[in-house]
Structures are given as structure tokens and as C-alpha cells.
Scaffold this active site. Structure first.
Site, PDB file in Angstrom:
ATOM      1  N   CYS A 176      67.768 -13.608 -65.018  1.00 47.24           N
ATOM      2  CA  CYS A 176      68.995 -14.324 -65.399  1.00 47.24           C
ATOM      3  C   CYS A 176      69.484 -15.180 -64.238  1.00 47.24           C
ATOM      4  O   CYS A 176      70.075 -14.667 -63.273  1.00 47.24           O
ATOM      5  CB  CYS A 176      70.058 -13.316 -65.808  1.00 47.24           C
ATOM      6  SG  CYS A 176      71.652 -14.087 -66.132  1.00 47.24           S
ATOM      7  N   CYS A 190      73.303 -15.194 -63.781  1.00 51.82           N
ATOM      8  CA  CYS A 190      73.863 -13.984 -63.151  1.00 51.82           C
ATOM      9  C   CYS A 190      73.567 -13.963 -61.652  1.00 51.82           C
ATOM     10  O   CYS A 190      74.412 -13.573 -60.861  1.00 51.82           O
ATOM     11  CB  CYS A 190      73.256 -12.706 -63.744  1.00 51.82           C
ATOM     12  SG  CYS A 190      73.045 -12.734 -65.505  1.00 51.82           S
ATOM     13  N   ASP A 191      72.353 -14.336 -61.281  1.00 49.59           N
ATOM     14  CA  ASP A 191      71.890 -14.055 -59.916  1.00 49.59           C
ATOM     15  C   ASP A 191      71.684 -15.288 -59.041  1.00 49.59           C
ATOM     16  O   ASP A 191      71.412 -15.146 -57.848  1.00 49.59           O
ATOM     17  CB  ASP A 191      70.571 -13.271 -59.993  1.00 49.59           C
ATOM     18  CG  ASP A 191      70.764 -11.945 -60.703  1.00 49.59           C
ATOM     19  OD1 ASP A 191      71.861 -11.369 -60.583  1.00 49.59           O
ATOM     20  OD2 ASP A 191      69.835 -11.483 -61.389  1.00 49.59           O
TER      21      ASP A 191
END
Ligand SMILES: Cc1cc2nc3c(=O)[nH]c(=O)nc-3n(C[C@H](O)[C@H](O)[C@H](O)COP(=O)(O)OP(=O)(O)OC[C@H]3O[C@@H](n4cnc5c(N)ncnc54)[C@H](O)[C@@H]3O)c2cc1C
Length: 322
Positions: A139, A142-143
Site C-alpha cells: 500500500c 499507507c507507507d
């Protein structure tokens, strides 16, 4: 299935809170059926991991993935849908009401709409699971932030790989896309954007055979599928976007699944069990978009409404065209 003490009977139970599930909930709620939505582990589904959605009608400037699903949820709740932060663990579809066991209890559902979506496929190479969360990610939204001014690789050659690769250029110093073929599968506009991007490079005809690192990722081992040569490519992060598999394991043996695990429905979203409908990516290996998933969710709910009208002792007032 053992009957837990906290059991609730509902007319419509929606399993999954992605675009399909929340759209199904909206339609069922507008028919005054007070649907309950089991959110699962990912409220809003895959699209909540996406930075910007540019191809959902009504948002000419694009809309954030999280924002879009928040709007879906708000709209469904306005008409009486209830979202529960719970996950279905076991189902018994042998009789109505259908029994759905969750972490927190049990639901008895007159109709069931399955919209459990899909999850990313793993590479299944040494180092992958050990280094997940320490440089291996599925992701970018997200990261990506953790890879400011770092070098990262993206594995894959489809829409997700390129979209996420382009997104990662906001943070990373360089993004190297590793693809097992010599041509991309992604759409033409995305390909052009990626190929022309100054931060993006490509490694063609190559697969990742190992992810190397200890406390953090420091390289990927590559094998050229044409020459057989192996090499190590230094990197700080590995983003894997090689496809998805449908979240349908709990229905195996009770509903028909195709050879890839997708739920089989007719064009009206009916499964083989009357009263059980499926929508979105759990039943769709082809389109895999927010709009198609949402459309399938709406269609499944319309069919559930008709089913209840035909089968319930007290027919519900149809609100499809309210
Ligand atoms: C990175 C990325 C970018 C994308 N960008 C776009 C885009 O720009 N435009 C576009 O149209 N599409 C895009 N997509 C695709 C789009 O997100 C999906 O097609 C869509 O989310 C599918 O919706 P769905 O409701 O079928 O399933 P999902 O979104 O996969 O949702 C599944 C839901 O089911 C829940 N669940 C699973 N198992 C259980 C269980 N046992 N019990 C309870 N709940 C359960 C999950 O928690 C989740 O809420 C993108 C996808 C990704 C990964």
C-alpha cells in the site's frame, strides 16, 4: 455452528464495507430494511487505500479514496444502515435465516449480500513475510511517507503497479518498476505518465526471487527470465502490486466459486442459494473498479429487496425508485 448468546436477526446483512457493500447498504436502507454492514478489517475497502480517485463520476477534480468511502458510509447511514466493526468468520447458508458468525457474535439474516472484495497477492519469496512492515508493503498510500528521499522498487506491470509507482514519486528519490515481461499491462495513459516520469525507471523481463535485509530491506534479488542471470538491486523499499485474490474462503463448499475463487453469480447478482447475493470484486474478476463494484452492490440490494417482497410474511415497501 454454536449459537452465541448475542444473536441479532436482520433483514439484510451486508458482509464487507467497500464500494459494493456500502452501495448495497444505501439501497437496502432506502427500502427501510435497516441493513447491517460488517466492515471487516478494512473499513471502506481497497479504495480507502487510494490517494485520489479520478474516474468516479460526480467529482470532476477527483476525490480522495478515504473521502469517497466516508461519503458512501454517511449516505447509507442517513437512511438507517448500521456499520459494525466486525468480521464474518463462518456462515451457514443451508437454511433461512442464514447464520453468520462473527468475532463479536452472530447474525441471523433473511438475505445476505456478500461484498468481501479482494486482497493483494503476495510474491511468496524468502524475506517477504519477514520484512513486511520493515520495507515490504502492499500500500503506497499507507507507507509511501516512510520512504522520503529513499530508493524503492515496485513489482508488477498493471494499473495498480503504475498508479502506485507514480504516487510513490511524491516521496521517493527513485522508483524502479520491476516487471516480468517486456511490455506493460496497464492502460495507455498510465503507461505514458510512468514512462515519461523522470523519477521512474524500469527493469524488464525480471522477477524478484528474494527480498534481502535484516532489520530493514536493503536489496531485492532479481532473475532475468530471458537470460537466467541473477543480480541484486539495492533498495530501501519493496511495493508489491501483482494482483488480488477474492476474499471468499468462508463461502467455499456452500456457494459456487470459479477456479480463481471468485463467487459465481448470474447477471442479477444471485448466487445459487436463493436470498444470497454477491457484488463487487468478490464476484468480479473483470472490471474491478469503484463504479462497477458500487453498481453491482446497488443491483444486489435491489434483488434482495425483491426477494424479501416475495418471501417475507410482511412484504416490504419497495423504495427502489423513491
Ligand atoms: C491501490 C488501488 C487503487 C485503486 N484505484 C482505483 C481508482 O482510481 N478507481 C477505481 O475505480 N478503482 C480503483 N481501485 C479498485 C477499487 O478500489 C476496487 O475495485 C473496489 O474497492 C472494490 O470494491 P469492493 O467493495 O468489491 O471490495 P473491496 O474494496 O475489496 O472491499 C472489501 C470489503 O470487505 C471486507 N471484508 C472482507 N472479508 C470480510 C469478512 N470476512 N467479514 C466482513 N468484512 C469483510 C473488507 O474489510 C472490505 O471492507 C483501486 C484499487 C487499489 C488497490
Amino acid at each position: 455452528m454454536e449459537k452465541p448468546s448475542n444473536s441479532e436477526q436482520v433483514k439484510v446483512l451486508v458482509i464487507g464495507s467497500g464500494p459494493a457493500g456500502l452501495s448495497a447498504a444505501l439501497y437496502a436502507a432506502r427500502a427501510d430494511l435497516n441493513p447491517v454492514v460488517l466492515a471487516g478489517m478494512e473499513l471502506g475497502g481497497q479504495v480507502s487505500l487510494t490517494n485520489t480517485v479520478e474516474n468516479y463520476p460526480g467529482f470532476p477534480e477527483g476525490v480522495g479514496g478515504t473521502q469517497l468511502v466516508e461519503l458512501f458510509q454517511k449516505q447509507a447511514e442517513r437512511f438507517g444502515a448500521r456499520v459494525e466493526f466486525d468480521t464474518a468468520t463462518e456462515v451457514d447458508l443451508s437454511q433461512r435465516p442464514f447464520r453468520v458468525q462473527t468475532y463479536n457474535g452472530e447474525y441471523l439474516a433473511d438475505t445476505l449480500i456478500i461484498s468481501t472484495g479482494a486482497t493483494p497477492i503476495h510474491l511468496d519469496v524468502p524475506g517477504e513475510s519477514e520484512l513486511t512492515g520493515r520495507g515490504v508493503s502492499y500500500c503506497a498510500t499507507c507507507d509511501g511517507w516512510f520512504f522520503k528521499d529513499k530508493d524503492v522498487v515496485v513489482v508488477g506491470g498493471g494499473d495498480s503497479a503504475l498508479e502506485e509507482g507514480i504516487f510513490l514519486t511524491r516521496y521517493a528519490k527513485s522508483v524502479t518498476i520491476i516487471h516480468r515481461r517486456d511490455a506493460l499491462r496497464a492502460g495507455a495513459i498510465l503507461q505514458k505518465r510512468a514512462i515519461e516520469h523522470p523519477k521512474i525507471k524500469f527493469v524488464w523481463n525480471s522477477v524478484v526471487t528474494e527480498i534481502l535485509g535484516d532489520e530493514a530491506v536493503h536489496a531485492v534479488r532479481l532473475k532475468n527470465v530471458v537470460t537466467g542471470e541473477t543480480s541484486d538491486h539495492a533498495t530501501d523499499g519493496v511495493f508489491i502490486f501483482i494482483g488480488h485474490h477474492p476474499n471468499t474462503q468462508i463461502f467455499d463448499g456452500q456457494l459456487e466459486l470459479d477456479e480463481h475463487g471468485y463467487l459465481v453469480t448470474d447477471k442479477l447478482m444471485h448466487t445459487k442459494v436463493p436470498g444470497v447475493f454477491a457484488a463487487g470484486e468478490a464476484a468480479d474478476p473483470t472490471f474491478r473498479q469503484v463504479i462497477t463494484s458500487a453498481g453491482m452492490g446497488a443491483a444486489a440490494a435491489m434483488q434482495a429487496i425483491h426477494f424479501l417482497e416475495e418471501h417475507a410474511e410482511t412484504p416490504v415497501e419497495s423504495a427502489i425508485s423513491k
